[in-house]
Design a protein around this motif. Structure first.
Motif, PDB file in Angstrom:
ATOM      1  N   ASP A 157       0.761  -1.312   0.111  1.00 23.97           N
ATOM      2  CA  ASP A 157      -0.046   0.117   0.133  1.00 23.97           C
ATOM      3  C   ASP A 157       0.920   1.181  -0.085  1.00 23.97           C
ATOM      4  OD1 ASP A 157       0.820   0.057   2.837  1.00 23.97           O
ATOM      5  OD2 ASP A 157      -0.919  -0.637   3.509  1.00 23.97           O
ATOM      6  N   ASP A 158       0.127   2.419  -0.044  1.00 25.68           N
ATOM      7  CA  ASP A 158       1.110   3.651  -0.044  1.00 25.68           C
ATOM      8  C   ASP A 158       1.821   4.166   1.231  1.00 25.68           C
ATOM      9  OD1 ASP A 158       0.239   3.867  -2.570  1.00 25.68           O
ATOM     10  OD2 ASP A 158      -1.592   4.971  -2.276  1.00 25.68           O
ATOM     11  N   GLY A 159       1.062   3.257   2.347  1.00 24.84           N
ATOM     12  CA  GLY A 159       1.753   3.783   3.674  1.00 24.84           C
ATOM     13  C   GLY A 159       3.196   2.895   4.036  1.00 24.84           C
ATOM     14  N   GLU A 160       3.447   2.526   5.289  1.00 25.68           N
ATOM     15  CA  GLU A 160       4.689   2.305   5.594  1.00 25.68           C
ATOM     16  C   GLU A 160       4.382   0.886   5.999  1.00 25.68           C
ATOM     17  OE1 GLU A 160       6.578   4.823   8.309  1.00 25.68           O
ATOM     18  OE2 GLU A 160       6.927   6.243   6.748  1.00 25.68           O
ATOM     19  N   ARG A 161       3.167   0.288   5.826  1.00 25.71           N
ATOM     20  CA  ARG A 161       2.866  -1.114   6.372  1.00 25.71           C
ATOM     21  C   ARG A 161       3.847  -2.142   5.668  1.00 25.71           C
ATOM     22  NH1 ARG A 161      -2.486  -2.981   5.869  1.00 25.71           N
ATOM     23  NH2 ARG A 161      -2.125  -4.318   7.572  1.00 25.71           N
ATOM     24  N   LEU A 162       3.924  -3.030   6.618  1.00 26.50           N
ATOM     25  CA  LEU A 162       5.174  -4.262   6.216  1.00 26.50           C
ATOM     26  C   LEU A 162       4.012  -5.126   5.069  1.00 26.50           C
ATOM     27  CD1 LEU A 162       6.908  -5.479   9.385  1.00 26.50           C
ATOM     28  CD2 LEU A 162       7.865  -4.195   7.371  1.00 26.50           C
ATOM     29  N   MET A 163       4.562  -5.798   4.201  1.00 27.06           N
ATOM     30  CA  MET A 163       4.080  -6.743   3.294  1.00 27.06           C
ATOM     31  C   MET A 163       3.440  -7.804   4.019  1.00 27.06           C
ATOM     32  SD  MET A 163       4.552  -5.726   0.136  1.00 27.06           S
ATOM     33  CE  MET A 163       5.130  -6.942  -1.352  1.00 27.06           C
ATOM     34  N   GLU A 164       4.356  -8.155   5.134  1.00 26.62           N
ATOM     35  CA  GLU A 164       3.641  -9.428   6.006  1.00 26.62           C
ATOM     36  C   GLU A 164       2.416  -9.007   6.721  1.00 26.62           C
ATOM     37  OE1 GLU A 164       8.110 -10.267   5.528  1.00 26.62           O
ATOM     38  OE2 GLU A 164       6.679  -8.319   5.617  1.00 26.62           O
ATOM     39  N   ASP A 165       2.337  -7.902   7.007  1.00 26.29           N
ATOM     40  CA  ASP A 165       0.877  -7.302   7.762  1.00 26.29           C
ATOM     41  C   ASP A 165      -0.095  -7.150   6.709  1.00 26.29           C
ATOM     42  OD1 ASP A 165       2.702  -6.948  10.127  1.00 26.29           O
ATOM     43  OD2 ASP A 165       2.898  -4.877   9.878  1.00 26.29           O
ATOM     44  N   ILE A 166       0.065  -6.762   5.698  1.00 18.17           N
ATOM     45  CA  ILE A 166      -0.959  -6.750   4.639  1.00 18.17           C
ATOM     46  C   ILE A 166      -1.251  -8.377   4.317  1.00 18.17           C
ATOM     47  CG2 ILE A 166      -1.343  -6.068   2.190  1.00 18.17           C
ATOM     48  CD1 ILE A 166       0.862  -4.098   2.374  1.00 18.17           C
ATOM     49  N   ALA A 167      -0.212  -9.066   4.417  1.00 21.09           N
ATOM     50  CA  ALA A 167      -0.645 -10.649   4.081  1.00 21.09           C
ATOM     51  C   ALA A 167      -1.255 -11.091   5.202  1.00 21.09           C
ATOM     52  CB  ALA A 167       0.730 -11.369   3.866  1.00 21.09           C
ATOM     53  N   GLY A 168      -1.250 -10.657   6.179  1.00 22.13           N
ATOM     54  CA  GLY A 168      -1.986 -10.818   7.531  1.00 22.13           C
ATOM     55  C   GLY A 168      -3.453 -10.648   7.387  1.00 22.13           C
ATOM     56  N   ASP A 169      -3.700  -9.327   6.798  1.00 26.16           N
ATOM     57  CA  ASP A 169      -5.291  -8.856   6.610  1.00 26.16           C
ATOM     58  C   ASP A 169      -5.761  -9.877   5.297  1.00 26.16           C
ATOM     59  OD1 ASP A 169      -4.626  -6.857   8.248  1.00 26.16           O
ATOM     60  OD2 ASP A 169      -4.339  -5.489   6.752  1.00 26.16           O
ATOM     61  N   TYR A 170      -5.067 -10.201   4.586  1.00 27.78           N
ATOM     62  CA  TYR A 170      -5.464 -11.048   3.509  1.00 27.78           C
ATOM     63  C   TYR A 170      -6.082 -12.593   4.384  1.00 27.78           C
ATOM     64  CZ  TYR A 170      -3.503  -8.427  -0.377  1.00 27.78           C
ATOM     65  OH  TYR A 170      -3.078  -7.293  -1.171  1.00 27.78           O
ATOM     66  N   TYR A 171      -4.891 -13.059   5.301  1.00 27.78           N
ATOM     67  CA  TYR A 171      -5.423 -14.151   5.910  1.00 27.78           C
ATOM     68  C   TYR A 171      -6.743 -14.243   6.592  1.00 27.78           C
ATOM     69  CZ  TYR A 171      -4.924 -17.621   9.478  1.00 27.78           C
ATOM     70  OH  TYR A 171      -5.203 -18.603  10.440  1.00 27.78           O
ATOM     71  N   TRP A 172      -6.711 -12.889   7.275  1.00 26.90           N
ATOM     72  CA  TRP A 172      -8.036 -12.963   8.212  1.00 26.90           C
ATOM     73  C   TRP A 172      -9.128 -12.577   7.556  1.00 26.90           C
ATOM     74  CZ3 TRP A 172      -8.343 -14.737  12.757  1.00 26.90           C
ATOM     75  CH2 TRP A 172      -7.257 -14.923  13.383  1.00 26.90           C
ATOM     76  N   GLU A 173      -9.048 -12.095   6.073  1.00 24.86           N
ATOM     77  CA  GLU A 173     -10.325 -11.969   5.217  1.00 24.86           C
ATOM     78  C   GLU A 173     -10.629 -13.458   4.729  1.00 24.86           C
ATOM     79  OE1 GLU A 173     -11.959  -9.285   1.670  1.00 24.86           O
ATOM     80  OE2 GLU A 173     -10.131  -8.929   2.319  1.00 24.86           O
ATOM     81  N   LEU A 174      -9.672 -14.191   4.429  1.00 25.46           N
ATOM     82  CA  LEU A 174     -10.154 -15.581   3.859  1.00 25.46           C
ATOM     83  C   LEU A 174     -10.660 -16.239   5.119  1.00 25.46           C
ATOM     84  CD1 LEU A 174      -7.118 -16.572   1.876  1.00 25.46           C
ATOM     85  CD2 LEU A 174      -9.384 -15.889   0.949  1.00 25.46           C
ATOM     86  N   ILE A 175     -10.375 -16.138   6.289  1.00 27.44           N
ATOM     87  CA  ILE A 175     -11.053 -16.606   7.644  1.00 27.44           C
ATOM     88  C   ILE A 175     -12.269 -16.229   7.732  1.00 27.44           C
ATOM     89  CG2 ILE A 175     -10.847 -16.954  10.158  1.00 27.44           C
ATOM     90  CD1 ILE A 175      -8.884 -18.681   9.220  1.00 27.44           C
ATOM     91  N   SER A 176     -12.586 -14.786   7.429  1.00 31.90           N
ATOM     92  CA  SER A 176     -13.697 -14.260   7.703  1.00 31.90           C
ATOM     93  C   SER A 176     -14.616 -14.736   6.654  1.00 31.90           C
ATOM     94  CB  SER A 176     -13.628 -12.794   7.649  1.00 31.90           C
ATOM     95  OG  SER A 176     -14.828 -12.083   7.645  1.00 31.90           O
ATOM     96  N   ARG A 177     -14.376 -15.245   5.372  1.00 34.33           N
ATOM     97  CA  ARG A 177     -15.127 -15.571   4.358  1.00 34.33           C
ATOM     98  C   ARG A 177     -15.217 -17.064   4.426  1.00 34.33           C
ATOM     99  NH1 ARG A 177     -15.820 -12.506  -0.366  1.00 34.33           N
ATOM    100  NH2 ARG A 177     -14.892 -10.302  -0.220  1.00 34.33           N
ATOM    101  N   ASN A 178     -14.861 -17.688   5.447  1.00 34.83           N
ATOM    102  CA  ASN A 178     -15.012 -19.140   5.885  1.00 34.83           C
ATOM    103  C   ASN A 178     -14.342 -19.982   4.784  1.00 34.83           C
ATOM    104  OD1 ASN A 178     -16.609 -19.539   8.276  1.00 34.83           O
ATOM    105  ND2 ASN A 178     -17.854 -17.910   7.312  1.00 34.83           N
TER     106      ASN A 178
END
Length: 1153
Positions: free
Chosen positions: A559-580
């Motif tokens: 993203d445009d901020g300073e977030r780590l790629m691993e943190d963004i990947a963590g968001d992806y993981y939790w979205e897949l969890i959220s979507r079951n």
């Protein structure tokens, strides 16, 4: 380019270039780059003459000398051809690199030449170099063109992805485009890698500093640029053909809106075969109770959440058709929403369900007004299969708010995030238990089966249900396969052993209709992440490993901020969890491990279309000649890893994963033929070493060697400039790391947990990109071979990006290592561990405690693990009265192996503590009010604690009652208000269950094992589930009114089990010598009968004589036949009795039935 023929000698080229370096600004171009070039050419090759009047640069390579410029000049031959001034730029480009030339030119360096024409010729033949020079200089232009074309065509890719399954031409187009994109990824990777090394002044495969050794090295640079430029031009040419394919793009451009996979409309009519077992009945009862609560709110939303096919709609139907619901809600409305609903059609359906027509109402506003008029009484509205919260927020919420009556809204969705955005009370649908699963399978596959067939097939059927992992849809799909097979043991066993779980064997019409929507609804950035998960066949997958592999594969968008790629990947993981689409592993802490259902894995394999393959070693690999295999997961590899020839020939593999290959010992030089690998996963194999050629995998970013037998890691690993993750945890045969590891400047994760390393090489401070350091070993111990070996705490100071660090052997710390954690503002997980060499002298002890006191973790820490703490008092920062201010975010705390501390810190003050584990605290005899600290009036002790463990507390006798009654002001304390699970394991002197548990109103689970001084468990009003095991002194379990599940194992003194009003499921494990059912069991059953209740399931594991006494018409048959469901097994599982009361089924293989 000069290196068209690598054997040409520099002296065969004639040219003259003057470079004026007087205007180079410091900081833009290192002075020694120009001066060193001058010195090298002049002193070694006699190719440079000083320009008249510019002064001398002197000897010694021009280091620090004043100079203005120099002329590159070879006067022997001077054949003039038109060069348009490019020769001058070209030569400096050869030496300094194209990017350096750009810098030189933009900072004001003039390149003067004698005339507008220059000569450059070979002794053999004249060469037109303008084209080649352009290649050298225009790599950036070609890259930009490549990127722009990819972006333009990429806009069509998502549309094409949706159409490729039904249109073979589009499928071919997508494959071609993906091939180009993968190849472009590799080329860009090489540009970044090689260019960075050239600009740093380093050769391509050496750690030695770059020196201007010979012209041949310059030409090799030119040759490399020429190769890269040619590849980029080739990619642009391929992209141009794809872009100009007029048969494809118009079809994609004509898709005006996002197309979704079709779905099946649902209705409120119950399907009787879907409602099986007690689970759905219990779930419906619990939800109905919540819905009928008189909360006086205008409306309330209830979200039924679960993965596709788990039974959400079945549960919603059960609620909708319940008699209590009908009585309390005169108006009931069932709306099938789906992902492509039309607003006006949905509003019209509401009006129609309310008994009115919709003629003359066309606008949304008019229809909403009409809906308001119809909501004049209490209503229940079911929104089934919701994919977007807008249907509630923007369409139905206002009419519901403005209606006269109050409303309860029941929403079914696969995405918990949608339910949360609707402020719903969320109810997760659990996977079906085995018995209910068997009942569903029996109803659908053996609807007309005889009692003998059902008895014969039940054991195999239960195994098939286990494979379906509690997913009703999966059971129905497999039932469709079984229904077409013969109702015989052999036929069902064949299905159990076969590949019937994969898409090509299952009815493709049933599965896509039920689950394709989950995939089609995913945003484009989540789709490759979901597909990638299917390559892991282990039961439990680490979210951290997934995230790093996704980063390595390039799936994560920064993203445009300073977030780590691993943190963004963590968001992806939790979205897949959220979507079951992934399910949290219930055994994991904080959901950091997950599982993937077999049916969803099959769905993912279907969509990967051969690009990713799960392959059994030794089987024949079936691949389409049109598809290139990019990801390969191999199962059951033999002693030697030998890839199929088609994989080696394609040479496209990006990910290679080994599974269930414990005998694999050798990988040999297979890596040389897999030069594009980014992820190499060799964990849990017997590999003993890596070849030196591992250093040639320049694209490799992720290398997993966890739990292997590796003995040595080659020095060549230091050449892996892109390596981000190196996992070498639990490698029992590895005791040293190569010094070249400290050259891995891109390394972000170094995992060393439980690997018996004697020390780490010095230089860990150079790895400034480290985020995870799973094993910093302090010092070098008795195995040191040199004075410079081993790390100290001071090396941590420069690693400011760390999120997770494990520090071992803190007893070896020398002075100067304190406060190294203070500058770690992102640190989340920390382990501090001492060895068995505690200081013995007073001076040593004082110095060690000072170091320990200075190791205060930053406030960001969420997980803290302290092991083998050798001192009598915990550090100041941990026993402080303001521990809550020091650790405002601490959620997980593990304290273990501390033999000297008799008093625990004030942990009750930690505001966010969710998990507490205390192990082997041998000095602790009593836990009293000190564990709480000072709790302000009205506040709670352990306010957020959910799980509490006390393990191997050999001398612990008492949880002091004074901490459970009143605080200092005489007010009753709120204690453990959120505690859900408690474990008391191997505490042999503990005399009573901690009294504080009686106040834990949310307590669901209590496990007690090997607490031999414990005599009774009583008066826990809220407890739901109790396990007692190997408690030799336990005699009584009583007054547990909410208990639904009880498991008792090896408690020989037990004489009384009573007053368990809600008990549903009893599990009893008797010792091999027990030949009679315990006396308390018939008494408990009699008590239940007298109160009009009865538990529904009884499981018994026992000796063969006791099992035989439970057979039909034997001594204990009267006990068995009173219980709705009974399972009896011998200890070794070889003999069994299965009995159900309604419908009556009886099966046994013990003696004559």
């Amino acid at each position: 380019m000069l290196d068209v023929n690598p054997h040409l000698d520099l002296c065969n080229y004639q040219f003259r270039v003057h470079v004026d370096a007087s205007r180079v600004r410091p900081g833009n171009v290192p002075a020694h780059s120009v001066a060193g070039l001058w010195y090298e050419l002049k002193s070694r090759h006699r190719l440079v003459d000083l320009t008249e009047g510019e002064g001398s640069m002197g000897g010694g390579g021009g280091h620090g000398e004043t100079y203005k410029g120099f002329t590159i000049h070879h006067p022997k031959r001077w054949h003039v051809v038109t060069g348009k001034g490019l020769c001058a730029i070209m030569w400096v480009g050869v030496i300094l690199g194209k990017d350096m030339v750009t810098t030189l030119m933009t900072t004001g360096m003039n390149m003067r030449y004698d005339s507008a024409t220059y000569a450059l010729s070979s002794s053999d033949a004249s060469i037109d170099l303008e084209d080649e020079i352009c290649k050298v200089l225009q790599v950036g232009d070609e890259l930009q063109k490549l990127q722009e074309t990819l972006e333009r065509i990429g806009g069509f890719l998502e549309s094409a992805e949706r159409k490729r399954l039904t249109d073979s031409d589009i499928g071919r187009w997508v494959r071609e485009l993906k091939d180009v994109m993968y190849d472009a990824d590799d080329v860009i990777d090489l540009c970044i890698l090689k260019g960075a090394r050239l600009l740093e002044g380093q050769p391509l495969a050496s750690a030695v500093s770059f020196s201007f050794a010979s012209p041949c090295s310059y030409f090799r640079c030119v040759k490399l640029r020429h190769q890269i430029s040619s590849k980029i031009q080739g990619l642009n040419s391929r992209l141009k053909q794809i872009k100009e394919d007029r048969s494809i793009l118009p079809r994609l451009e004509q898709v005006p809106q996002e197309h979704r996979a079709s779905s099946r409309e649902t209705s409120f009519l119950e399907v009787k075969t879907d409602v099986v077992g007690t689970q759905v009945e219990d779930d419906a009862r619990n939800l109905i109770k919540l819905i009928l609560e008189n909360d006086k709110q205008k409306y309330r939303v209830f979200g039924i959440v679960g993965m596709g096919g788990i039974g959400k709609t079945t549960l919603a139907r059960k609620i909708y058709n319940d008699e209590w619901i009908k009585e309390n809600f005169p108006l009931r409305i069932w709306l099938y929403v789906s992902n492509n609903y039309l607003e006006n059609q949905l509003l019209k359906e509401v009006i129609r369900c309310a008994g009115r027509d919709t003629d003359g109402f066309e606008s949304t506003a008019a229809l909403q007004t009409r809906v308001v008029s119809r909501l004049s009484t209490n209503s229940l509205i079911v929104l089934d299969d919701v994919w977007c919260a807008d249907v509630w927020e923007n369409l139905l919420r206002k009419p519901v708010m403005n209606g006269v009556g109050s409303s309860k809204i029941v929403v079914t969705t696969r995405d918990a995030g949608i339910a949360r955005s609707m402020n719903a009370c969320i109810y997760h649908v659990e996977q079906m238990d085995e018995e209910s699963g068997w009942e569903l399978l029996r109803k659908m596959a053996l609807a007309d089966g005889t009692e003998d067939e059902i008895s014969t097939l039940k054991e195999i059927g239960v195994e098939i249900v286990k494979r379906c992992d509690g997913l009703p849809l999966a059971i129905k799909v497999i039932a469709g396969v079984l229904g077409k097979a013969e109702a015989s043991k052999e036929a069902w066993e064949a299905v159990l052993r076969s590949d019937s779980w994969h898409m090509n064997q299952i009815d493709k019409e049933e599965l896509p209709a039920a689950l394709h929507l989950s995939y089609a609804d995913l945003p484009s950035h989540l789709k490759p992440c979901f597909l990638y998960c299917s390559l892991y066949i282990t039961y439990s997958i680490s979210c951290h490993d997934l995230a790093r592999a996704w980063v390595a594969e390039g799936f994560i968008r920064a993203d445009d901020g300073e977030r780590l790629m691993e943190d963004i990947a963590g968001d992806y993981y939790w979205e897949l969890i959220s979507r079951n689409l992934l399910q949290p592993d219930p055994r994991s802490m904080d959901g950091d491990r997950c599982t993937m259902h077999d049916i969803l894995r099959s769905l993912a394999h279907f969509f990967m279309e051969g690009e990713g393959i799960l392959f059994n070693d030794g089987a024949r690999l079936h691949t389409s000649p049109l598809t290139k295999v990019r990801r390969l997961s191999i199962v059951n590899v033999g002693e030697r890893l030998q890839l199929p020839e088609v994989i080696l020939k394609q040479n496209c593999l990006r990910t290679l994963i080994l599974h269930d290959s414990p005998t694999t010992r050798m990988v040999n030089d297979v890596h040389v033929r897999l030069e594009h690998l980014r992820v190499l996963h060799l964990s849990d194999s017997c590999i003993e070493g890596l070849p030196d050629s591992i250093g040639k995998l320049l694209h490799l970013r992720y290398l997993d060697l966890d739990r292997t037998n590796i003995r040595r890691i080659p020095e060549s690993i230091g050449s892996l400039a892109n390596l981000q993750t190196l996992n070498i945890a639990e490698c029992k045969c590895l005791d040293q790391l190569p010094k070249s590891i400290m050259m891995l400047r891109s390394l972000r994760c170094l995992r060393l947990k439980r690997t018996p390393l004697t020390h780490l090489p010095k230089g860990i401070s150079k790895l400034e990109n480290l985020i995870t350091l799973g094993g910093l070993i302090i010092g070098c111990g008795e195995y040191a071979t040199g004075p410079d070996e081993g790390c100290q705490l001071e090396e941590l100071r420069s690693l400011s990006k760390l999120r997770y660090v494990r520090i071992h052997n803190l007893e070896r710390t020398v002075e100067g290592g304190g406060e190294v954690l203070a500058n770690k503002p992102f640190l989340k997980r920390l382990l501090l561990s001492w060895g068995n060499q505690a200081p013995v002298w007073q001076e040593q002890m004082q110095r060690a405690e000072e170091t320990c006191n200075s190791l205060c973790p930053p406030p960001s820490v969420r997980e803290l693990n302290i092991k083998e703490f050798p001192y009598q008092r915990f550090p100041i920062w941990f026993r402080s009265a303001s521990v809550d201010a020091c650790f405002p975010n601490l959620s997980y705390l593990m304290l273990s192996h501390f033999a000297s501390c008799a008093e625990l810190p004030p942990l009750g003050r930690l505001p966010k503590l969710k998990f507490l584990s205390i192990r082997e605290a041998d000095a602790v005899v009593t836990i009293g009010p000190e564990i709480l600290g000072h709790i302000p009036p009205g506040a709670a002790a352990f306010p957020k604690l959910e799980v509490m463990q006390f393990v191997d507390m050999r001398n612990w006798e008492l949880w002091s009652s004074c901490m459970t009654e009143e605080d200092g002001d005489g007010e009753r304390l709120r204690l453990l208000p959120n505690l859900q699970k408690c474990y008391l394991i191997d505490c042999p002197k503990l005399r009573a269950v901690p009294g504080g548990l009686r106040r834990a109103t949310r307590l669901k689970l209590l496990k007690i094992r090997s607490n031999h001084s414990l005599a009774e468990i009583m008066n826990l009003a809220f407890l739901d589930e109790l396990h007692v095991n190997s408690n030799q002194g336990l005699q009584r379990i009583s007054n547990l009114p909410s208990l639904r599940y009880l498991a008792i194992s090896d408690c020989p003194q037990m004489v009384c089990v009573e007053n368990l009003d809600s008990l549903q499921h009893l599990v009893l494990e008797c010792s091999p010598s027990t030949e009679h059912i315990p006396r308390w069991l018939p008494l408990l059953m009699e008590q239940h009968r007298s109160e009009g209740a009865s538990f529904k399931k009884f499981e018994l594991q026992c000796s063969l004589p006791l099992l035989e006494s439970c057979r039909r018409n034997e001594a204990n048959w009267d006990v068995v036949q009173q219980i709705p469901e009974v399972r009896v097994r011998t200890k070794d599982g070889s003999r069994f009795i299965w009995y159900t009361k309604d419908p009556q089924l009886y099966s046994t293989n013990a003696g004559s039935a």
